[in-house]
Motif scaffolding. Structure first.
Motif, PDB file in Angstrom:
ATOM      1  N   GLY A 257       0.800  -1.217   0.000  1.00 21.89           N
ATOM      2  CA  GLY A 257       0.000   0.000   0.000  1.00 21.89           C
ATOM      3  C   GLY A 257       0.836   1.272   0.000  1.00 21.89           C
ATOM      4  O   GLY A 257       2.057   1.250  -0.140  1.00 21.89           O
ATOM      5  N   GLY A 258       0.147   2.408   0.130  1.00 24.30           N
ATOM      6  CA  GLY A 258       0.821   3.697   0.110  1.00 24.30           C
ATOM      7  C   GLY A 258       0.679   4.377  -1.242  1.00 24.30           C
ATOM      8  O   GLY A 258       0.307   3.756  -2.248  1.00 24.30           O
ATOM      9  N   GLU A 259       0.984   5.659  -1.278  1.00 28.30           N
ATOM     10  CA  GLU A 259       0.774   6.462  -2.489  1.00 28.30           C
ATOM     11  C   GLU A 259       1.599   5.960  -3.670  1.00 28.30           C
ATOM     12  O   GLU A 259       1.089   5.826  -4.787  1.00 28.30           O
ATOM     13  N   GLU A 260       2.880   5.682  -3.438  1.00 33.53           N
ATOM     14  CA  GLU A 260       3.738   5.231  -4.536  1.00 33.53           C
ATOM     15  C   GLU A 260       3.278   3.879  -5.069  1.00 33.53           C
ATOM     16  O   GLU A 260       3.271   3.644  -6.284  1.00 33.53           O
ATOM     17  N   ALA A 261       2.869   2.992  -4.169  1.00 36.75           N
ATOM     18  CA  ALA A 261       2.386   1.678  -4.593  1.00 36.75           C
ATOM     19  C   ALA A 261       1.112   1.813  -5.415  1.00 36.75           C
ATOM     20  O   ALA A 261       0.947   1.146  -6.444  1.00 36.75           O
ATOM     21  N   CYS A 262       0.208   2.677  -4.984  1.00 42.08           N
ATOM     22  CA  CYS A 262      -1.054   2.864  -5.715  1.00 42.08           C
ATOM     23  C   CYS A 262      -0.807   3.432  -7.110  1.00 42.08           C
ATOM     24  O   CYS A 262      -1.461   3.029  -8.084  1.00 42.08           O
ATOM     25  N   SER A 263       0.126   4.357  -7.217  1.00 39.49           N
ATOM     26  CA  SER A 263       0.452   4.923  -8.522  1.00 39.49           C
ATOM     27  C   SER A 263       0.973   3.838  -9.463  1.00 39.49           C
ATOM     28  O   SER A 263       0.582   3.767 -10.639  1.00 39.49           O
ATOM     29  N   ALA A 264       1.843   2.977  -8.948  1.00 42.92           N
ATOM     30  CA  ALA A 264       2.377   1.891  -9.767  1.00 42.92           C
ATOM     31  C   ALA A 264       1.285   0.889 -10.125  1.00 42.92           C
ATOM     32  O   ALA A 264       1.253   0.353 -11.244  1.00 42.92           O
ATOM     33  N   LEU A 265       0.380   0.633  -9.202  1.00 45.73           N
ATOM     34  CA  LEU A 265      -0.717  -0.296  -9.474  1.00 45.73           C
ATOM     35  C   LEU A 265      -1.645   0.244 -10.559  1.00 45.73           C
ATOM     36  O   LEU A 265      -2.198  -0.528 -11.353  1.00 45.73           O
ATOM     37  N   GLN A 266      -1.812   1.545 -10.616  1.00 45.30           N
ATOM     38  CA  GLN A 266      -2.618   2.128 -11.689  1.00 45.30           C
ATOM     39  C   GLN A 266      -1.981   1.868 -13.049  1.00 45.30           C
ATOM     40  O   GLN A 266      -2.676   1.597 -14.036  1.00 45.30           O
ATOM     41  N   THR A 267      -0.663   1.917 -13.089  1.00 44.31           N
ATOM     42  CA  THR A 267       0.045   1.576 -14.330  1.00 44.31           C
ATOM     43  C   THR A 267      -0.133   0.099 -14.657  1.00 44.31           C
ATOM     44  O   THR A 267      -0.431  -0.269 -15.803  1.00 44.31           O
ATOM     45  N   LEU A 268       0.018  -0.744 -13.653  1.00 42.47           N
ATOM     46  CA  LEU A 268      -0.116  -2.186 -13.868  1.00 42.47           C
ATOM     47  C   LEU A 268      -1.550  -2.583 -14.216  1.00 42.47           C
ATOM     48  O   LEU A 268      -1.771  -3.616 -14.847  1.00 42.47           O
ATOM     49  N   ALA A 269      -2.512  -1.776 -13.827  1.00 40.17           N
ATOM     50  CA  ALA A 269      -3.911  -2.075 -14.154  1.00 40.17           C
ATOM     51  C   ALA A 269      -4.160  -2.020 -15.656  1.00 40.17           C
ATOM     52  O   ALA A 269      -5.159  -2.558 -16.149  1.00 40.17           O
ATOM     53  N   ALA A 270      -3.246  -1.381 -16.385  1.00 44.38           N
ATOM     54  CA  ALA A 270      -3.350  -1.323 -17.847  1.00 44.38           C
ATOM     55  C   ALA A 270      -2.354  -2.273 -18.515  1.00 44.38           C
ATOM     56  O   ALA A 270      -2.117  -2.180 -19.722  1.00 44.38           O
ATOM     57  N   ASP A 271      -1.794  -3.182 -17.741  1.00 44.39           N
ATOM     58  CA  ASP A 271      -0.807  -4.125 -18.273  1.00 44.39           C
ATOM     59  C   ASP A 271      -1.436  -4.992 -19.360  1.00 44.39           C
ATOM     60  O   ASP A 271      -2.609  -5.382 -19.255  1.00 44.39           O
ATOM     61  N   PRO A 272      -0.691  -5.317 -20.415  1.00 45.81           N
ATOM     62  CA  PRO A 272      -1.254  -6.150 -21.486  1.00 45.81           C
ATOM     63  C   PRO A 272      -1.558  -7.586 -21.061  1.00 45.81           C
ATOM     64  O   PRO A 272      -2.331  -8.278 -21.730  1.00 45.81           O
ATOM     65  N   ASN A 273      -0.968  -8.027 -19.960  1.00 46.46           N
ATOM     66  CA  ASN A 273      -1.254  -9.378 -19.471  1.00 46.46           C
ATOM     67  C   ASN A 273      -2.470  -9.331 -18.551  1.00 46.46           C
ATOM     68  O   ASN A 273      -2.504  -8.568 -17.582  1.00 46.46           O
TER      69      ASN A 273
END
Length: 215
Positions: free
Chosen positions: A183-199
């Motif tokens: 969790g945390g702000e940096e983790a959430c930002s990265a998860l938003q990127t991963l939410a658009a992952d092609p896999n």
């Protein structure tokens, strides 16, 4: 019918393996002593079977034996099983043994099992070791990422985020899981990127993590 104790004394390998298997569902107070004996058998298959069960018995009297087998057993699968058992027992007192074995043992299965055990231990001293492993052998990077998530130490977030574009989707998948745990702000930002992952597995895991963190 022979008892497990009698079978463990048999010269027949099949009998001894059968004895260990029979101890799986027997309470610790009636099985640990026999498993300890089997863990010192001359045959590696018997030792492996016994050590694999010791971690499930929740009996910390076996920690000394497991720590010895981790570093001294000649068979790598027994050493790996000892590492896994120490993790199952959440034996933080074995941290130094596990760290030393990771540095000295070149067998990937042993190293994999040690990293997984470090995640189970929950000892934050392992963060630096796990971060180093994350940068190394592709065979163990995924388990290092998962273990960092288990530790719950947000010092690892930046190290994990550095790999969200890695070509290995399995690593990205484990990173999404780990960031969701941290969790945390940096983790959430990265998860938003991963939410658009092609896999699909990666993206769905990232979206689920974001939903959990938003609650």
């Amino acid at each position: 019918m022979e008892t497990p104790e009698e079978k463990l004394a048999s010269p027949n390998l099949g009998d001894r393996l059968s004895a260990v298997g029979a101890l799986r569902d027997i309470p610790a107070e009636h099985s640990v002593a026999l498993l300890v004996k089997a863990a010192q058998d001359d045959n590696a298959r018997v030792r492996y079977a016994a050590v694999s069960l010791l971690g499930q018995k929740e009996d910390r009297s076996v920690l000394g034996l497991l720590r010895t087998l981790l570093t001294s057993d000649p068979e790598f699968d027994v050493r790996a099983a000892a590492a896994a058992a120490l993790g199952d027992l959440h034996a933080q007192e074995a941290y130094e043994d596990l760290a030393a074995a990771f540095a000295q043992d070149n067998e990937w299965l042993v190293r994999f099992s040690i990293l997984a055990a470090l995640g189970e231990l929950g000892d934050r001293r392992a963060v630096d070791l796990l971060v180093t492993a994350l940068k190394g052998d592709p065979l163990i990077r995924t388990v290092a990422a998962g273990a960092l998530g288990q530790l719950g130490d947000r010092r690892a977030v930046g190290e994990l985020v550095a790999y969200i574009a890695d070509e290995d989707w399995q690593l990205r998948f484990r990173i999404a899981q780990a960031l969701g745990e941290l969790g945390g702000e940096e983790a959430c930002s990265a998860l938003q990127t991963l939410a658009a992952d092609p896999n699909d597995a990666v993206s769905s895991t990232a979206r689920s993590a974001l939903e959990q963190l938003a609650q």
